[in-house]
Write a protein that holds these residues in place. Structure first.
Motif, short mmCIF file in Angstrom:
data_model
loop_
_atom_site.label_atom_id
_atom_site.label_comp_id
_atom_site.label_asym_id
_atom_site.label_seq_id
_atom_site.Cartn_x
_atom_site.Cartn_y
_atom_site.Cartn_z
N LYS A 109 0.83 -1.20 0.00
CA LYS A 109 0.00 0.00 0.00
C LYS A 109 0.87 1.26 0.00
O LYS A 109 0.59 2.22 -0.69
CB LYS A 109 -0.89 -0.01 1.24
CG LYS A 109 -2.32 0.39 0.95
CD LYS A 109 -3.13 0.51 2.21
CE LYS A 109 -3.43 -0.81 2.85
NZ LYS A 109 -4.28 -0.72 4.02
N LYS A 137 2.93 1.74 -3.62
CA LYS A 137 2.17 1.52 -4.84
C LYS A 137 2.62 2.54 -5.88
O LYS A 137 2.88 3.70 -5.58
CB LYS A 137 0.69 1.71 -4.54
CG LYS A 137 -0.22 1.32 -5.66
CD LYS A 137 -1.66 1.63 -5.33
CE LYS A 137 -2.22 0.68 -4.32
NZ LYS A 137 -3.67 0.86 -4.10
N THR A 178 -2.31 4.13 -8.19
CA THR A 178 -3.12 4.92 -7.26
C THR A 178 -4.17 5.73 -8.02
O THR A 178 -5.34 5.75 -7.65
CB THR A 178 -2.23 5.88 -6.44
OG1 THR A 178 -1.29 5.10 -5.70
CG2 THR A 178 -3.04 6.72 -5.48
#
Length: 114
Positions: free
Chosen positions: A12, A15, A20
């Motif tokens: 996360k 990324k 995104t």
């Protein structure tokens, strides 16, 4: 199990920015909503007319997601019947040049493949 959770957080945090952007703008409705809001406010019924293939439920869902992401502002006027207008936020307006380029590319692509 802790390693798996750590790896999920790692993914996360690191990324790709393109991924995104795709996560935020996923699906054709969000991009089209932004396109139609690029220059002026629109009421829900106007957006429905511009996007006749989007169900009411889908349009509401995508507008809410765009609002939660800070790209669209929802203005509710205290009148009867209720009046609601949607517009791009200042942050949402930062997408205008990108959407314009997407439009130009699509126009060129359409001409090349006609």
């Amino acid at each position: 199990m802790n390693k798996k959770i750590e790896n999920e957080n790692f993914d996360k945090d690191f990324k790709c920015p393109v991924e995104t952007a795709i996560d935020v703008l996923a699906g054709k409705w969000k991009i089209l909503i932004i396109w139609y809001l690029r220059d002026e406010k629109k009421r829900f019924s106007e957006l429905q007319k511009l996007l006749p293939n989007a169900t009411q439920k889908m349009l509401i869902q995508k507008l809410r997601e765009l609002e939660m992401d800070g790209l669209v502002h929802r203005e509710v006027y205290p009148v009867v019947p209720p009046k609601v207008e949607y517009s791009l936020t200042e942050y949402g307006k930062t997408l205008k040049p990108i959407i314009k380029q997407l439009y130009l590319w699509g126009d060129t692509h359409k001409k090349l493949n006609s």
